[in-house]
Design an enzyme around this catalytic site. Sequence first.
Site, PDB file in Angstrom:
ATOM      1  N   ASP A  65       0.848  -1.197   0.000  1.00  0.00           N
ATOM      2  CA  ASP A  65       0.000   0.000   0.000  1.00  0.00           C
ATOM      3  C   ASP A  65       0.884   1.248   0.000  1.00  0.00           C
ATOM      4  OD1 ASP A  65      -2.066   1.811   0.197  1.00  0.00           O
ATOM      5  OD2 ASP A  65      -2.422   1.484   2.324  1.00  0.00           O
ATOM      6  N   ASN A 107      -2.958   3.171  12.873  1.00  0.00           N
ATOM      7  CA  ASN A 107      -4.077   2.234  12.778  1.00  0.00           C
ATOM      8  C   ASN A 107      -3.639   0.803  12.514  1.00  0.00           C
ATOM      9  OD1 ASN A 107      -6.980   1.559  12.456  1.00  0.00           O
ATOM     10  ND2 ASN A 107      -6.273   1.012  10.401  1.00  0.00           N
ATOM     11  N   ASP A 175      -4.999  -4.323  11.700  1.00  0.00           N
ATOM     12  CA  ASP A 175      -5.237  -3.162  12.580  1.00  0.00           C
ATOM     13  C   ASP A 175      -4.612  -3.395  13.945  1.00  0.00           C
ATOM     14  OD1 ASP A 175      -6.766  -2.141  10.546  1.00  0.00           O
ATOM     15  OD2 ASP A 175      -8.509  -1.694  11.794  1.00  0.00           O
ATOM     16  N   ARG A 203       1.829  13.707   9.991  1.00  0.00           N
ATOM     17  CA  ARG A 203       0.542  13.605   9.303  1.00  0.00           C
ATOM     18  C   ARG A 203       0.000  12.249   9.775  1.00  0.00           C
ATOM     19  NH1 ARG A 203      -1.832   9.658   5.754  1.00  0.00           N
ATOM     20  NH2 ARG A 203      -3.379  10.685   4.478  1.00  0.00           N
ATOM     21  N   ASP A 205      -2.245   9.156   9.881  1.00  0.00           N
ATOM     22  CA  ASP A 205      -3.001   8.419   8.880  1.00  0.00           C
ATOM     23  C   ASP A 205      -4.287   7.824   9.467  1.00  0.00           C
ATOM     24  OD1 ASP A 205      -2.834   7.159   6.180  1.00  0.00           O
ATOM     25  OD2 ASP A 205      -2.885   5.318   7.338  1.00  0.00           O
ATOM     26  N   GLU A 253      -5.719  12.804   9.199  1.00  0.00           N
ATOM     27  CA  GLU A 253      -6.589  12.424   8.087  1.00  0.00           C
ATOM     28  C   GLU A 253      -7.901  11.917   8.687  1.00  0.00           C
ATOM     29  OE1 GLU A 253      -6.656   9.427   4.215  1.00  0.00           O
ATOM     30  OE2 GLU A 253      -5.892   8.716   6.123  1.00  0.00           O
ATOM     31  N   HIS A 321      -2.462  12.232  -2.777  1.00  0.00           N
ATOM     32  CA  HIS A 321      -1.884  11.007  -3.338  1.00  0.00           C
ATOM     33  C   HIS A 321      -2.911   9.897  -3.487  1.00  0.00           C
ATOM     34  CE1 HIS A 321      -1.972  10.521   0.975  1.00  0.00           C
ATOM     35  NE2 HIS A 321      -1.867   9.223   0.814  1.00  0.00           N
TER      36      HIS A 321
HETATM   37  C1  GLC Z   1      -4.623   6.703   4.164  1.00  0.00           C
HETATM   38  C2  GLC Z   1      -3.601   6.964   3.094  1.00  0.00           C
HETATM   39  C3  GLC Z   1      -3.781   5.920   2.034  1.00  0.00           C
HETATM   40  C4  GLC Z   1      -3.599   4.553   2.636  1.00  0.00           C
HETATM   41  C5  GLC Z   1      -4.519   4.353   3.836  1.00  0.00           C
HETATM   42  C6  GLC Z   1      -4.134   3.152   4.633  1.00  0.00           C
HETATM   43  O1  GLC Z   1      -5.924   6.854   3.707  1.00  0.00           O
HETATM   44  O2  GLC Z   1      -3.749   8.266   2.603  1.00  0.00           O
HETATM   45  O3  GLC Z   1      -2.897   6.125   0.964  1.00  0.00           O
HETATM   46  O4  GLC Z   1      -3.887   3.576   1.693  1.00  0.00           O
HETATM   47  O5  GLC Z   1      -4.449   5.437   4.716  1.00  0.00           O
HETATM   48  O6  GLC Z   1      -2.922   3.377   5.310  1.00  0.00           O
END
Ligand code: GLC
Length: 563
Positions: A65, A107, A175, A203, A205, A253, A321
């Site tokens: 990922d 996470n 998780d 940042r 996530d 996020e 992204h």
């Molecule tokens: C966030 C990131 C994304 C990633 C996801 C899982 O949404 O921006 O790119 O796939 O987390 O980590």
Amino acid sequence: MRITETADLWYKNAIVYCIDPETFLDSDGDGIGDLNGLAQRVDYLAEIGVTCLWLMPFYPSPRRDNGYDIADMYGVDPRYGNHGDFVELVRIAHDRGLRVIIDLVINHTSDQHPWFRKARASKDNPYRDFYVWRSDTPPDTSEESMFPDSENGIWTHDEKTGEWYLHHFLHTQPDLNTANPQVRDAIAKTMGFWLQLGVDGFRVDAVPFAINQTTFEGHDKNELEEPHDYLRSLRAFLARRSSGNGAAIMLGEVNLPHEEQLTFFGGSDGDQLTMQFDFYTNQKTFLALARQDAAPLIEALNSRPKDIGVEPQYANFLRNHDELTLDLLPEDEQNEVLDTFGPEEEHRFAGRGLRRRLPPMFDGDPRRLKMAYSLLFALPGTPVLFYGEEIGMGENLEVDGREAVRTPMQWTDEKNGGFSSAAPSKLARQVTEGPYGPAHVNAADCRRNKDSLLHHITRLAKRYRESPELGWGDYAVLDQPNPSVLAHHVTWKDRSMVLLHNLGAEPVVVPLTLEEEEPGTQLVDLMSEESCELDQDSSTDSQLDGYGYRWLRIKRADDPRLV
Ligand code: GLC
């Protein structure tokens, strides 16, 4: 409030620039971008006016990922360099006046992380409880997966121990059990580590998933009174560890509607996330752009919580992204945006978003692009750019999934767009071809062309930095009769501006009355240096071209700034 506060709460009028180290600049010819390469381009970013780098994951990872599946939270993937290179990069950035934030993934980890390898070894392994397990057969959770294209649900059966583990993303991203105090300590420790190496924040996530109820359910033995306490404790830890070093931030996020985001700021206490991306306004902005009607954007701005205090801040963005997700919009609105900006199946991702960059969505129309970036910098909050946006890069639909927007940075019109000297077959990702390829879109050409998007964005960055009212001020949407126009007013201390954006292709006249201002007050357009004056009724008519924009500073005799 004093101008000096802008240096303390620095993020409130920062300009953030997101970089994927893998695709920015390859300094050693192996086809993969690296930290040394990135360090070579800090001056380029400083010249644009960027004040904060956001580094996407550079940790060791099997990269199922794009590096968000981390196998070692303390490490640097050797393909990008080592800790020494990281420290050099941070020092160079700091020397040029840029701060550095890095991705923090709380996470999940990769299934290759030693914690998970141990956790799945046996039910009584000490690391078992680092993750979330269930022994009964899970119900159908296909609706809950974030990657419905590749996963059937959020629980995967583990052969060896016969139980299921939780994963909201890929099954290779189990998780973490953030209700477990040992997990929390381990995460805090990694934050402490990177702070010690000089970073200015994180940042964070996928925040809502990290404190979500599925994680906490079934873990009563760890008793967590309130999931948001976890965010509070991380913020407090951050404050302790970064004092004396300038306040470090957590930019979260949180893809949720505004009223839910309020909880993630910590309500009126403001003691959780320092910043959050404004996903709701982002999605409504795309609806507004699709309709050429500012109403959805106005609705979004008006629905932002008003009582978030001084410290919390919204981060605005156009593209990032990931796919342009539209999941906060009702289905008919999603379809409007998809039909306008992603008419072909290949433009879409997982039925909920667009795997496109902005210029091709606008058929390359430079006027519309310049207006959209003016809007990004003019919205109340902190603007965030994704690498390549400043030169107008397009996506590569030949590349699978979300990778379409993560192609190598285009520096020159030379081989591989100047990204790498390796053979094209060796590149971490294919370079974009066609009208948005390096032959037509590259940083070197943009630097030479005064009409380029790069020059436009450099100018916006400069004006934004000179106008802290944009990041700090109170704002209000002004009434005016043109549906395609967003007219808003920002004010901070004794500084005020009016910002006009025409989302439509037709020219318009915007009548403005600024009752608070004296007749004869000058309005100076910071983007063109033309000025106009308020008449006897404190009114004026402002002309806007199709896709036109104006940044009108209300010039007061006591304003210490130069215009
Ligand atoms: C966030 C990131 C994304 C990633 C996801 C899982 O949404 O921006 O790119 O796939 O987390 O980590």
